[in-house]
Design an enzyme around this catalytic site. Structure first.
Site, mmCIF file in Angstrom:
data_model
loop_
_atom_site.group_PDB
_atom_site.id
_atom_site.type_symbol
_atom_site.label_atom_id
_atom_site.label_comp_id
_atom_site.label_asym_id
_atom_site.label_seq_id
_atom_site.Cartn_x
_atom_site.Cartn_y
_atom_site.Cartn_z
ATOM 1 N N HIS A 1 24.136 18.757 -24.171
ATOM 2 C CA HIS A 1 22.760 18.263 -24.253
ATOM 3 C C HIS A 1 22.697 16.866 -24.852
ATOM 4 O O HIS A 1 23.432 16.554 -25.787
ATOM 5 C CB HIS A 1 21.964 19.228 -25.151
ATOM 6 C CG HIS A 1 20.677 18.667 -25.632
ATOM 7 N ND1 HIS A 1 20.479 18.247 -26.932
ATOM 8 C CD2 HIS A 1 19.511 18.451 -24.986
ATOM 9 C CE1 HIS A 1 19.236 17.809 -27.069
ATOM 10 N NE2 HIS A 1 18.627 17.911 -25.910
ATOM 11 N N GLU B 1 25.067 13.965 -20.273
ATOM 12 C CA GLU B 1 23.659 13.581 -20.170
ATOM 13 C C GLU B 1 23.543 12.195 -20.793
ATOM 14 O O GLU B 1 24.316 11.836 -21.687
ATOM 15 C CB GLU B 1 22.781 14.600 -20.908
ATOM 16 C CG GLU B 1 21.290 14.290 -20.822
ATOM 17 C CD GLU B 1 20.409 15.444 -21.282
ATOM 18 O OE1 GLU B 1 20.905 16.448 -21.814
ATOM 19 O OE2 GLU B 1 19.184 15.319 -21.099
ATOM 20 N N GLU C 1 21.386 24.475 -25.027
ATOM 21 C CA GLU C 1 21.035 23.539 -26.111
ATOM 22 C C GLU C 1 20.337 24.238 -27.269
ATOM 23 O O GLU C 1 20.223 23.677 -28.351
ATOM 24 C CB GLU C 1 20.169 22.400 -25.584
ATOM 25 C CG GLU C 1 18.787 22.792 -25.149
ATOM 26 C CD GLU C 1 18.007 21.621 -24.564
ATOM 27 O OE1 GLU C 1 18.184 21.339 -23.373
ATOM 28 O OE2 GLU C 1 17.238 20.984 -25.306
ATOM 29 N N GLU D 1 17.141 24.144 -15.461
ATOM 30 C CA GLU D 1 17.510 24.204 -16.883
ATOM 31 C C GLU D 1 16.481 24.944 -17.725
ATOM 32 O O GLU D 1 15.286 24.716 -17.612
ATOM 33 C CB GLU D 1 17.673 22.786 -17.417
ATOM 34 C CG GLU D 1 18.151 22.710 -18.853
ATOM 35 C CD GLU D 1 18.636 21.325 -19.228
ATOM 36 O OE1 GLU D 1 19.081 20.570 -18.342
ATOM 37 O OE2 GLU D 1 18.549 20.974 -20.418
HETATM 38 O O1 LIG Z 1 17.959 18.674 -21.857
HETATM 39 C C1 LIG Z 1 17.354 17.867 -22.588
HETATM 40 O O2 LIG Z 1 17.583 16.634 -22.615
HETATM 41 C C2 LIG Z 1 16.338 18.392 -23.566
HETATM 42 O O3 LIG Z 1 15.875 19.617 -23.151
HETATM 43 C C3 LIG Z 1 15.339 17.361 -23.960
HETATM 44 O O4 LIG Z 1 15.874 16.825 -25.120
HETATM 45 C C4 LIG Z 1 13.935 17.843 -24.256
HETATM 46 O O5 LIG Z 1 13.185 16.752 -24.726
HETATM 47 C C5 LIG Z 1 13.223 18.358 -23.085
HETATM 48 O O6 LIG Z 1 13.348 17.404 -22.073
HETATM 49 MG MG LIG Z 2 17.235 20.586 -21.822
#
Ligand SMILES: O=C(O)[C@H](O)[C@H](O)[C@@H](O)CO
Ligand SMILES: [Mg+2]
Length: 390
Positions: A316, A336, A266, A240
């Protein structure tokens, strides 16, 4: 029905937070020599809550986490006057009004996030006005339950990461996203540390669980080219944001280069932004956030675009505004999911501001067909730990 008022308030968390840790999560600031606490600008400890009321007393709730004070100013000064007095059912027209009137300086970033918050509140009103959950207005229930992946595993002590993975494996999760702590500026030791952390998590979850790897814009094309072959043995479901969002050609090259799916989105905005990503075959998984991308009006269109391109949408951050988009299309296979923890990066802050979020059970989420709108109310339990500005 007409929109009568728009109220935007900024909720700033003043309660307990997990202290910053070094190499917690690779990120775009790691490229700088004076990066200090490099995750600092990526902690979301403030959130803008939008309440839109109609002339028949329906109140819609929207939210935005990017640059909350700026988002509030944009809503107060530019967006509210465009929607007050209008019929919320004209949501496409209202979206175009907000988008086109701010095109000179908007299009992406906080302007689109502010538009998203207003749009979310409008859709909350629409659902409430017909006593239906928003997903029923978008395509209905396409899943008995929503599969979700456990998302946290920020880089820290390897044993602690393994204990965290075991805890949520025991809770029935079969998909996990972890964070790298190192990137191009951390040399060969950083490469070794990155590989050790993936090995450590795989040792716990095995190969019957999915593992996603988060770079959070902390790598670059050269480093990602070198890392991809080293990561293949771990069979990641995706890698990612290996490069910054503007490096669309870099995404496309990595997608051509490796069998490991590259994910992103995101930090991308509007249907136009995702059309570019998909036309360039830049990503194999689309991850917009509905409170950034342009709200439900934009996300619903992007879902259709992704369906046409056979690219899965896995929004996201979880959170209710995204769950409705996942529930309402087969183009979105899963969500997620951040459980509620002490406030750290800020994705968990959502639970402290709103009530109504579903809790995952055995790696699945459920939405209620009988709860109208987005299904959120303000959480009054932690109000004393927020500084709220009108
Ligand atoms: O994909 C994610 O959850 C985001 O990139 C997160 O919010 C960010 O905090 C990085 O882990
Ligand atoms: Mg992310």
């Amino acid at each position: 029905m007409k929109i009568q008022s728009v109220r935007a308030r900024v909720f700033e968390w003043k309660g307990k937070t997990v202290p910053p840790q070094a190499n917690f999560c690779s990120n775009a600031m790691d490229a700088l020599y004076d990066r200090g606490d490099s995750m600092k600008t990526f902690r979301f400890h403030g959130w803008t809550v939008v309440e839109i009321e109609t002339d028949d007393g329906i109140v819609g709730l929207g939210n935005v986490a990017l640059a909350p004070h700026i988002a509030k100013a944009i809503i107060d000064q530019y967006l509210a006057p465009l929607v007050i007095g209008q019929d919320p059912w004209d949501y496409e027209y209202l979206w175009q009004r907000m988008y086109r009137s701010t095109l000179a300086w908007g299009r992406k970033g906080v302007a689109m996030a502010a538009i998203s918050a207003v749009d979310l509140a409008i859709w909350d009103i629409l659902g409430k006005s017909v006593n239906k959950p928003v997903f029923k207005l978008l395509g209905g229930r396409t899943k008995e339950r929503i599969p979700c992946y456990y998302s946290k595993l920020y880089r820290g002590d390897l044993k602690a990461m393994q204990e965290e993975a075991q805890t949520f494996l025991d809770q029935g999760f079969t998909a996990f996203k972890m964070r790298f702590g190192y990137g191009p500026n951390h040399g060969t030791r950083g490469v070794a540390e990155n590989l050790k952390s993936v090995q450590a998590v795989r040792e716990v979850i095995g190969y019957e669980s999915d593992l996603m790897l988060e770079c959070y814009m902390g790598w670059d094309l050269d480093y990602a080219r070198r890392m991809l072959p080293k990561l293949e043995k771990f069979e990641p479901r995706w890698l990612e944001e290996p490069v910054i969002a503007d490096d669309v050609d870099g995404y496309a090259e990595l997608s051509r280069l490796s069998a490991i799916p590259i994910s992103g989105g995101e930090h991308e905005f509007t249907l136009h932004g995702f059309r570019q990503l998909l036309d360039k075959k830049a990503v194999s998984v689309v991850q917009y956030d509905t409170n950034r991308v342009g709200g439900i009006t934009a996300a619903h269109k992007i879902n259709a675009l992704c369906e046409a391109h056979a690219i899965p949408v896995i929004p996201h951050a979880g959170q209710m505004h995204n769950y409705h988009l996942t529930m309402s299309t087969l183009a979105s296979p899963m969500s997620e999911y951040f459980p509620q923890f002490d406030v750290e990066v800020g994705n968990e802050l959502f639970y402290y501001i709103f009530k109504g979020e579903p809790v995952a059970k055995d790696g699945f989420l459920q939405l209620d067909d009988t709860v109208p709108g987005l299904g959120l109310t303000l959480n009054t339990e932690y109000l004393d730990q927020f500084q709220i500005s009108e």
